[in-house]
Motif scaffolding. Structure first.
Motif, mmCIF file in Angstrom:
data_model
loop_
_atom_site.group_PDB
_atom_site.id
_atom_site.type_symbol
_atom_site.label_atom_id
_atom_site.label_comp_id
_atom_site.label_asym_id
_atom_site.label_seq_id
_atom_site.Cartn_x
_atom_site.Cartn_y
_atom_site.Cartn_z
ATOM 1 N N SER A 372 1.151 -1.219 0.029
ATOM 2 C CA SER A 372 -0.031 0.001 0.379
ATOM 3 C C SER A 372 0.574 1.560 0.036
ATOM 4 C CB SER A 372 -0.983 0.119 1.736
ATOM 5 O OG SER A 372 -0.348 0.020 2.049
ATOM 6 N N GLY A 398 -3.924 1.785 -2.543
ATOM 7 C CA GLY A 398 -5.756 1.351 -3.084
ATOM 8 C C GLY A 398 -5.330 0.740 -4.234
ATOM 9 N N GLY A 399 -6.677 0.669 -5.175
ATOM 10 C CA GLY A 399 -6.651 -0.796 -6.297
ATOM 11 C C GLY A 399 -6.237 -1.799 -5.432
ATOM 12 N N SER A 401 -8.981 -5.347 -4.898
ATOM 13 C CA SER A 401 -9.573 -6.276 -5.157
ATOM 14 C C SER A 401 -9.998 -7.035 -4.888
ATOM 15 C CB SER A 401 -9.743 -6.527 -6.693
ATOM 16 O OG SER A 401 -11.111 -6.924 -6.955
ATOM 17 N N ASP A 425 -13.047 -0.912 -0.816
ATOM 18 C CA ASP A 425 -13.287 -0.324 -1.133
ATOM 19 C C ASP A 425 -12.091 1.004 -0.839
ATOM 20 O OD1 ASP A 425 -13.963 2.588 -1.703
ATOM 21 O OD2 ASP A 425 -14.801 3.725 -0.241
ATOM 22 N N SER A 426 -10.993 0.805 -2.768
ATOM 23 C CA SER A 426 -10.354 0.697 -2.678
ATOM 24 C C SER A 426 -9.812 1.437 -3.832
ATOM 25 C CB SER A 426 -9.254 -0.453 -2.545
ATOM 26 O OG SER A 426 -7.565 -0.216 -2.780
ATOM 27 N N PRO A 427 -10.586 2.937 -3.989
ATOM 28 C CA PRO A 427 -10.062 3.912 -5.506
ATOM 29 C C PRO A 427 -8.606 3.839 -5.772
ATOM 30 C CG PRO A 427 -11.225 4.954 -3.702
ATOM 31 C CD PRO A 427 -10.899 3.628 -3.184
ATOM 32 N N ASP A 428 -8.243 3.819 -6.620
ATOM 33 C CA ASP A 428 -6.492 4.177 -6.947
ATOM 34 C C ASP A 428 -6.710 5.141 -6.888
ATOM 35 O OD1 ASP A 428 -6.916 2.046 -8.281
ATOM 36 O OD2 ASP A 428 -6.675 2.866 -9.816
ATOM 37 N N GLY A 430 -6.739 6.046 -2.963
ATOM 38 C CA GLY A 430 -7.673 7.077 -2.225
ATOM 39 C C GLY A 430 -7.053 5.890 -1.284
ATOM 40 N N THR A 432 -7.535 2.242 1.634
ATOM 41 C CA THR A 432 -8.123 1.140 0.746
ATOM 42 C C THR A 432 -8.985 0.934 2.194
ATOM 43 O OG1 THR A 432 -6.587 0.166 -0.427
ATOM 44 C CG2 THR A 432 -8.009 -1.697 0.628
#
Length: 440
Positions: A372, A398-399, A401, A425-428, A430, A432
């Motif tokens: 991370s 983030g990222g 899945s 919830d793990s936007p690039d 942003g 995790t």
């Protein structure tokens, strides 16, 4: 499988319960109107449905017999739909309507033939034929008790106006005595008190007699289908949990095998080679042999450390001995990224729940440290009404899945095997946020 939101949402709506007296009066009113209206409806239903049915059966050999028979079926369905709406307030819940069979093919013939081949239509027709029996009994009981209660309690106001000639006899005289007017008032008042005191139970019993008869014929098939659907859904959930448990176990075994092969096994091979070299050096170069043995001892300590780390991944002793809070505290202390831990002291949970919660945090912290690039991670463990809520959030790249092939897929299997739900919830760019909801 329930969602995380459904397991964490609490019902914020609350209603004040009515006073007992008001509740009794309301219940008596609902049951009374149900029974009083059911009697004329029963008369109308049996006349219409039975007439149409037998006319249709009698003329079935002719072309117009089938439409009349179908009309009887559709008429009984209409009365059944109205009855389901009427019995809802009696039971205090909305009664579900059944799924009637649809025509297999377009065209008027199939629309006429479909109700004749549907079992629910026949149950509706059976209710239309025989509903008059319980409705008549219920109607007689309710009218008798209401008349006795109202007439007895108010007899003193209007009893004086009744003719009392030499050939007239009222109830006290029929019972063998002829009291004066005041005694008669007391007699009828006592009778009125009896009928009024038992009015709730008699009216309730009469309404339930009629309503239960309707529910068995009009709603039992729907309830049976619903129970079968619930049982099938529970079986599917159990199968999913079993598959997830098998997958999680296989993943854990593969990971353990890989870790042993890459760590302790390689060190043990090197340890064997060092001890063999030291054995050869003892005769020619004792000093070099001692250095080789010292290196072997260092390798032994490192191997033991790695084996202890692996054993913590299988069943950490601190979790078994001291509980989840102590185990998470030790886990946070070993993490290379600063951890803000919010895990209040709580009663001991089921071993499967504690183990799953521990491995959720352990796997999440491992991923944070490896992938991370986060500067801080927050871990929260809360006991809520529906279970245990575990949250791990970081400020990294983030990222992440849950898809197969990613590192969290095995963790998702482990959580589902425990009957819980895992969400990510793990936007690039942003960070995790990993949330696991575990049922207790």
């Amino acid at each position: 499988m329930p969602s995380v939101e459904s397991m964490t949402t609490t019902d914020a709506n609350s209603t004040l319960a009515p006073a007992p007296a008001a509740h009794l009066l309301r219940r008596i009113g609902i049951d009374t109107q149900y029974v009083l209206l059911g009697f004329p409806l029963g008369l109308l239903t049996i006349v219409l449905c039975m007439t149409l049915f037998w006319v249709g059966v009698g003329t079935l050999i002719l072309w117009f017999g089938l439409p009349i028979l179908a009309a009887a079926m559709y008429t009984s369905r209409g009365f059944a739909t109205a009855e389901r709406a009427r019995i809802g307030p009696v039971f205090g819940r909305r009664m579900e309507h059944p799924q009637y069979r649809r025509p297999r093919h377009p065209g008027p013939f199939w629309r006429l033939l479909t109700p004749v081949t549907d079992g629910q239509y026949w149950l509706d027709l059976l209710h239309a034929w025989f509903r008059f029996i319980p409705s008549t009994i219920a109607f007689a009981l309710v009218v008798t008790w209401w008349s006795g209660a109202l007439g007895g309690l108010t007899w003193g106001l209007w009893g004086w106006s009744l003719p009392n000639g030499p050939n007239d006899q009222d109830l006290p005289e029929l019972l063998g005595f002829a009291p004066d007017y005041g005694s008669r008032v007391l007699f009828y008042l006592a009778a009125g008190v009896f009928f009024a005191g038992t009015l709730y139970w008699v009216v309730r019993g009469a309404a339930m007699l009629e309503a239960q008869f309707a529910r068995v014929l009009l709603c039992s098939l729907t309830d049976l289908r619903k129970q079968l659907a619930t049982a099938n859904a529970a079986r599917e959930v159990a199968q999913e949990q079993k598959a997830a448990a098998v997958s999680a176990e296989a993943t854990a075994l593969r990971k353990l095998e890989r870790d042993i092969h890459d760590g302790p096994q390689q060190r043990l091979v090197r340890l064997a080679m060092d001890l063999g070299r030291a054995e050869q050096q003892f005769g020619s170069d004792p000093e070099a042999a001692r250095r080789t043995v010292a290196e072997a001892l260092s390798q032994t300590r490192e191997t033991l450390d790695e084996l202890r780390a692996l054993s913590r991944g299988i069943a950490p002793p601190i979790l078994v001995d001291r509980g989840l809070q102590a185990a998470l505290t030790a886990l946070a202390g070993r993490c290379t990224v600063p951890v803000d831990l919010d895990a209040p002291q709580m009663d001991r949970l089921a071993p499967a729940v504690e183990s799953t919660a521990y491995f959720v945090v352990a796997e999440a912290l491992t991923n944070v440290a490896k992938h991370s690039s986060a500067s801080e991670v927050q871990v929260s463990v809360q006991r809520i009404a529906t279970g245990l809520l575990v949250t791990v959030a970081d400020d990294g790249v983030g990222g992440a899945s849950l898809a197969k092939g990613h590192g969290l897929a095995g963790l998702d299997d482990r959580v589902r095997a425990a009957g819980g739900v895992l969400a990510v919830d793990s936007p690039d760019g942003g960070g995790t946020r990993l949330t696991a909801a575990l049922p207790l």
